[in-house]
Design an enzyme around this catalytic site. Structure first.
Site, PDB file in Angstrom:
ATOM      1  N   GLY A 101      26.134   3.475 -93.720  1.00 29.96           N
ATOM      2  CA  GLY A 101      26.789   4.844 -93.067  1.00 29.96           C
ATOM      3  C   GLY A 101      28.045   5.073 -94.154  1.00 29.96           C
ATOM      4  N   LYS A 102      28.540   6.048 -93.690  1.00 28.28           N
ATOM      5  CA  LYS A 102      29.653   6.420 -94.832  1.00 28.28           C
ATOM      6  C   LYS A 102      30.393   7.662 -93.797  1.00 28.28           C
ATOM      7  CE  LYS A 102      31.656   5.406 -98.844  1.00 28.28           C
ATOM      8  NZ  LYS A 102      31.586   4.089 -99.078  1.00 28.28           N
TER       9      LYS A 102
END
Length: 441
Positions: free
Chosen positions: A133-134
């Site tokens: 994720g980011k």
């Protein structure tokens, strides 16, 4: 696993937009921009080498969920400002999504999307049970007060809290954020769900942070370099390094490389660079940075333009600042033997091809800077189990996991006659594909 299609998700109150994937499920992320990214090229090439069909490539190219939120805050001068924030969950088939939150003026959905995908590969490569994720907010934290940053962070959590947490998506520090930012996230999330230290990593020690997390990415770079040198029978004592970046990663990488006997001859921040033939004085540079906000004019060091840093002859060049630092415009001027990607995606796809032609080895980001996510994983485990590990345990486990991953990449590269990026993606793609198949897809 999250479905690659997000159209069935119901937008929550406060979420301004959810970006759907391309209309054709077979389309890859490359259809959203003109030039394929290094990630897309690497994944596509790995799938081809491994004999995987278009389904696997599509699942590795599409994000499962992409959020965009608008965050209004009242600035200290009384004016209203609206900031745009993003969070992308790429793939969680091997575990909850994991990835940093960055504050920078250039943050946009494409950057966050690519970095989330890289995190999927990174966690798979070092074989920890997490996905990718980011997140990011388009802002300049250097032009904001502490109060403004706290309000911005807490409002961001309020808008996306239903999509994050210890079993779904765990944030960590990145460019422009730090342990204090993670402390605000911990506080805001816990105010909603009760005490939840495992919801975020990179926190202050007082809130359940892990010893060694602050230095982990930089120290991990040194672990990878040491394994690379051992594999190639390359003496480290007397070798040289140049580091781009004087933030958390660059500073600690320089410190750890020097501890290996490598002479760090140059380093830069965003506005200045310095060189010293006998090796830089990190303590003096840190004092200068703290006092004047720049490395320039540090006693005993020669000042350089930041762009000139890449032209200094050295064994190891460590780009540890932002993405796309090495590109078509400067790759021909590089004078290093080996690039160690301390930042995420610091080499463009076009420059990567040129580096291969020039015979300059590249230790890829999904391996070189994985120390941070490994120790974030340790923090998450400690929080879930309500334990506290000693620093010695953290350091030993970091060296074990990252050392194993590095040796595996080096062995696969040698056995299959591949460059290190290709070898790393082969291993990561295979692991994610095996997990996808195990779900019955």
């Amino acid at each position: 696993m999250n479905s690659p299609a997000v159209s069935s998700r119901i937008p929550h109150v406060g979420i301004a937009a959810i970006f759907p994937p391309p209309k054709n499920p077979g389309d890859s992320m490359s259809n959203t921009h003109a030039t394929p990214t290094s990630y897309e090229i690497s994944v596509g090439a790995a799938c081809k080498r491994l004999g995987y069909g278009p389904t696997i490539e599509s699942l590795l190219s599409l994000a499962a969920l992409e959020l965009k939120v608008e965050i209004p805050i009242v600035r200290d001068n009384g004016e209203l400002a609206i900031f745009t924030g993003y969070r992308v969950q790429h793939q969680n088939v091997r575990g909850p999504c994991k990835g940093g939150l960055r504050y920078h003026p250039d943050v946009d959905i494409q950057e966050v999307r690519e970095l989330a995908a890289l995190m999927t590969m990174k966690t798979a490569l070092v074989n920890i049970p997490l996905g990718g994720g980011k997140g990011g907010i388009a802002c300049n934290p250097h032009e904001m007060s502490q109060r403004e940053l706290e309000v911005l962070t807490r409002k961001f959590v309020k808008r996306i809290h239903r999509e994050i947490g210890p079993n779904s998506d765990i944030m960590a520090p990145d460019v422009g954020t730090n342990a204090q930012t993670m402390g605000w996230i911990h506080s805001e999330y816990s105010a909603i769900y009760g005490h939840s230290p495992a919801a975020v990593t990179g926190k202050p020690l007082a809130l359940g942070g892990s010893p060694g997390r602050n230095t982990a990415t930089g120290h991990g770079i040194a672990i990878v370099v040491a394994e690379y040198a051992r594999h190639h029978r390359m003496p480290l004592k007397g070798s040289t390094a140049v580091v781009q970046g004087f933030g958390n990663v660059g500073f600690h990488a320089a410190q750890a490389l020097a501890a290996l006997g490598i002479k760090v001859v140059a380093i830069s921040d965003s506005r200045s660079a310095v060189y010293r033939d006998g090796g830089i004085d990190l303590a003096a540079l840190s004092d200068q940075k703290h006092a004047r906000g720049s490395l320039k004019d540090t006693e005993g060091h020669d000042s350089l333009e930041p762009d000139a840093l890449f032209e200094i002859p050295c064994d190891f060049l460590v780009p540890a600042a932002l993405g796309d630092a090495i590109h078509a415009g400067n790759v021909a001027r590089l004078a290093c033997r080996i690039i160690v990607e301390g930042a995420n995606a610091p080499v463009t796809a076009e420059a990567d091809l040129t580096l291969r032609e020039r015979g300059i080895a590249v230790i890829p980001d999904i391996l070189a800077n994985a120390g941070g996510v490994i120790v974030s994983y340790f923090e998450w485990v400690q929080n879930l189990q309500r334990q506290v590990w000693a620093l010695e345990t953290v350091d030993a486990e970091l060296e074990r996991l990252l050392g194993n991953a590095t040796r595996e990449v080096l062995a696969h590269a040698a056995g299959a006659d591949l460059d290190l990026r290709s070898a790393a993606f082969d291993i990561a793609v295979r692991r994610v594909k095996e997990a996808l198949e195990a779900t019955g897809l």
